[in-house]
Scaffold this motif. Structure first.
Motif, PDB file in Angstrom:
ATOM      1  N   GLU A 114       0.865  -1.184   0.000  1.00  0.00           N
ATOM      2  CA  GLU A 114       0.000   0.000   0.000  1.00  0.00           C
ATOM      3  C   GLU A 114       0.895   1.224   0.000  1.00  0.00           C
ATOM      4  N   LEU A 115       0.708   2.082  -0.973  1.00  0.00           N
ATOM      5  CA  LEU A 115       1.458   3.338  -1.020  1.00  0.00           C
ATOM      6  C   LEU A 115       0.675   4.339  -0.178  1.00  0.00           C
ATOM      7  N   ALA A 116       1.095   4.484   1.065  1.00  0.00           N
ATOM      8  CA  ALA A 116       0.315   5.197   2.072  1.00  0.00           C
ATOM      9  C   ALA A 116       0.504   6.701   2.049  1.00  0.00           C
ATOM     10  N   GLY A 117       1.565   7.183   1.406  1.00  0.00           N
ATOM     11  CA  GLY A 117       1.775   8.623   1.392  1.00  0.00           C
ATOM     12  C   GLY A 117       3.016   9.003   0.634  1.00  0.00           C
ATOM     13  N   VAL A 118       3.063  10.271   0.270  1.00  0.00           N
ATOM     14  CA  VAL A 118       4.218  10.842  -0.407  1.00  0.00           C
ATOM     15  C   VAL A 118       4.503  12.205   0.203  1.00  0.00           C
ATOM     16  N   THR A 119       5.781  12.538   0.241  1.00  0.00           N
ATOM     17  CA  THR A 119       6.161  13.871   0.680  1.00  0.00           C
ATOM     18  C   THR A 119       7.342  14.347  -0.147  1.00  0.00           C
ATOM     19  N   SER A 120       7.502  15.636  -0.201  1.00  0.00           N
ATOM     20  CA  SER A 120       8.596  16.274  -0.918  1.00  0.00           C
ATOM     21  C   SER A 120       8.825  17.627  -0.265  1.00  0.00           C
ATOM     22  N   LEU A 121      10.038  18.141  -0.375  1.00  0.00           N
ATOM     23  CA  LEU A 121      10.318  19.452   0.206  1.00  0.00           C
ATOM     24  C   LEU A 121       9.483  20.549  -0.456  1.00  0.00           C
ATOM     25  N   ARG A 122       9.131  20.357  -1.721  1.00  0.00           N
ATOM     26  CA  ARG A 122       8.345  21.363  -2.447  1.00  0.00           C
ATOM     27  C   ARG A 122       6.875  20.963  -2.495  1.00  0.00           C
ATOM     28  N   ALA A 123       6.029  21.830  -1.949  1.00  0.00           N
ATOM     29  CA  ALA A 123       4.593  21.547  -1.864  1.00  0.00           C
ATOM     30  C   ALA A 123       3.982  21.270  -3.233  1.00  0.00           C
ATOM     31  N   GLU A 124       4.338  22.068  -4.240  1.00  0.00           N
ATOM     32  CA  GLU A 124       3.734  21.872  -5.565  1.00  0.00           C
ATOM     33  C   GLU A 124       4.111  20.510  -6.158  1.00  0.00           C
ATOM     34  N   SER A 125       5.318  20.044  -5.886  1.00  0.00           N
ATOM     35  CA  SER A 125       5.743  18.729  -6.391  1.00  0.00           C
ATOM     36  C   SER A 125       4.973  17.603  -5.722  1.00  0.00           C
ATOM     37  N   ARG A 126       4.849  17.664  -4.400  1.00  0.00           N
ATOM     38  CA  ARG A 126       4.149  16.568  -3.714  1.00  0.00           C
ATOM     39  C   ARG A 126       2.669  16.556  -4.054  1.00  0.00           C
ATOM     40  N   GLU A 127       2.053  17.714  -4.220  1.00  0.00           N
ATOM     41  CA  GLU A 127       0.631  17.766  -4.559  1.00  0.00           C
ATOM     42  C   GLU A 127       0.384  17.235  -5.972  1.00  0.00           C
ATOM     43  N   ARG A 128       1.238  17.598  -6.912  1.00  0.00           N
ATOM     44  CA  ARG A 128       1.112  17.101  -8.280  1.00  0.00           C
ATOM     45  C   ARG A 128       1.304  15.579  -8.316  1.00  0.00           C
ATOM     46  N   PHE A 129       2.338  15.091  -7.648  1.00  0.00           N
ATOM     47  CA  PHE A 129       2.624  13.657  -7.589  1.00  0.00           C
ATOM     48  C   PHE A 129       1.443  12.916  -6.964  1.00  0.00           C
ATOM     49  N   SER A 130       0.890  13.474  -5.922  1.00  0.00           N
ATOM     50  CA  SER A 130      -0.265  12.886  -5.240  1.00  0.00           C
ATOM     51  C   SER A 130      -1.437  12.730  -6.209  1.00  0.00           C
ATOM     52  N   ARG A 131      -1.749  13.777  -6.952  1.00  0.00           N
ATOM     53  CA  ARG A 131      -2.853  13.732  -7.917  1.00  0.00           C
ATOM     54  C   ARG A 131      -2.574  12.715  -9.027  1.00  0.00           C
ATOM     55  N   GLU A 132      -1.367  12.743  -9.571  1.00  0.00           N
ATOM     56  CA  GLU A 132      -1.023  11.876 -10.699  1.00  0.00           C
ATOM     57  C   GLU A 132      -1.031  10.397 -10.335  1.00  0.00           C
ATOM     58  N   HIS A 133      -0.682  10.071  -9.096  1.00  0.00           N
ATOM     59  CA  HIS A 133      -0.522   8.672  -8.702  1.00  0.00           C
ATOM     60  C   HIS A 133      -1.555   8.183  -7.694  1.00  0.00           C
ATOM     61  N   GLY A 134      -2.457   9.072  -7.258  1.00  0.00           N
ATOM     62  CA  GLY A 134      -3.501   8.666  -6.315  1.00  0.00           C
ATOM     63  C   GLY A 134      -2.966   8.262  -4.951  1.00  0.00           C
ATOM     64  N   ILE A 135      -1.936   8.965  -4.504  1.00  0.00           N
ATOM     65  CA  ILE A 135      -1.302   8.690  -3.214  1.00  0.00           C
ATOM     66  C   ILE A 135      -1.479   9.931  -2.338  1.00  0.00           C
ATOM     67  N   PRO A 136      -1.908   9.788  -1.089  1.00  0.00           N
ATOM     68  CA  PRO A 136      -2.056  10.959  -0.220  1.00  0.00           C
ATOM     69  C   PRO A 136      -0.734  11.719  -0.049  1.00  0.00           C
ATOM     70  N   ALA A 137      -0.807  13.042  -0.062  1.00  0.00           N
ATOM     71  CA  ALA A 137       0.368  13.890   0.122  1.00  0.00           C
ATOM     72  C   ALA A 137       0.437  14.368   1.565  1.00  0.00           C
ATOM     73  N   PHE A 138       1.666  14.446   2.085  1.00  0.00           N
ATOM     74  CA  PHE A 138       1.901  14.920   3.444  1.00  0.00           C
ATOM     75  C   PHE A 138       2.991  15.984   3.420  1.00  0.00           C
ATOM     76  N   ALA A 139       2.891  16.943   4.327  1.00  0.00           N
ATOM     77  CA  ALA A 139       3.858  18.041   4.389  1.00  0.00           C
ATOM     78  C   ALA A 139       5.249  17.586   4.798  1.00  0.00           C
ATOM     79  N   GLY A 140       5.350  16.452   5.469  1.00  0.00           N
ATOM     80  CA  GLY A 140       6.653  15.952   5.896  1.00  0.00           C
ATOM     81  C   GLY A 140       6.546  14.541   6.431  1.00  0.00           C
ATOM     82  N   ILE A 141       7.687  13.931   6.698  1.00  0.00           N
ATOM     83  CA  ILE A 141       7.735  12.564   7.215  1.00  0.00           C
ATOM     84  C   ILE A 141       6.959  12.453   8.521  1.00  0.00           C
ATOM     85  N   GLU A 142       7.109  13.452   9.393  1.00  0.00           N
ATOM     86  CA  GLU A 142       6.444  13.403  10.692  1.00  0.00           C
ATOM     87  C   GLU A 142       4.937  13.239  10.536  1.00  0.00           C
ATOM     88  N   ALA A 143       4.359  13.909   9.552  1.00  0.00           N
ATOM     89  CA  ALA A 143       2.910  13.881   9.353  1.00  0.00           C
ATOM     90  C   ALA A 143       2.408  12.520   8.888  1.00  0.00           C
TER      91      ALA A 143
END
Length: 114
Positions: free
Chosen positions: A23-52
């Protein structure tokens, strides 16, 4: 962790794993626009950081550039998570002669470097 070429490649590979539920449970990236785009393209929830996302993962797949590895790896290790690191862990392992930095990180991590 990471939304560039390596991140896209790992998502495709993880979706093709047979015999084990992945299960791909989440994705994060230092750049918000990158993680949000990746999240939409791959259907994986985006998080602001590892801690989240730490409570939602069993393993952290690090696909970011080496300069961004340390914080994520140490956070995942401290949380008892498994770690896969695509590239070199980092270029810094503490002061010369001081093995405690490396030993502590490695003791806490279940680390696989590919």
């Amino acid at each position: 962790m990471g939304t560039g070429f390596a991140g896209r490649f790992h998502v495709e590979c993880l979706r093709r794993v047979y015999g084990v539920e992945v299960e791909l449970a989440g994705v994060t990236s230092l750049r918000a626009e990158s993680r949000e785009r990746f999240s939409r393209e791959h259907g994986i929830p985006a998080f602001a950081g590892i801690e989240a996302m730490l409570d939602r993962i069993d393993l952290l797949d690090v696909c970011s550039p080496p300069y961004a590895h340390e914080k994520g790896i140490l956070t995942a290790a401290a949380g008892g998570k498994g770690i896969i690191c695509e590239k070199p862990l980092t270029g810094y392992f503490g002061p010369p002669g001081d093995e405690s930095f490396r030993a502590t990180a490695l003791r806490r991590a279940k680390c696989s470097k590919g």
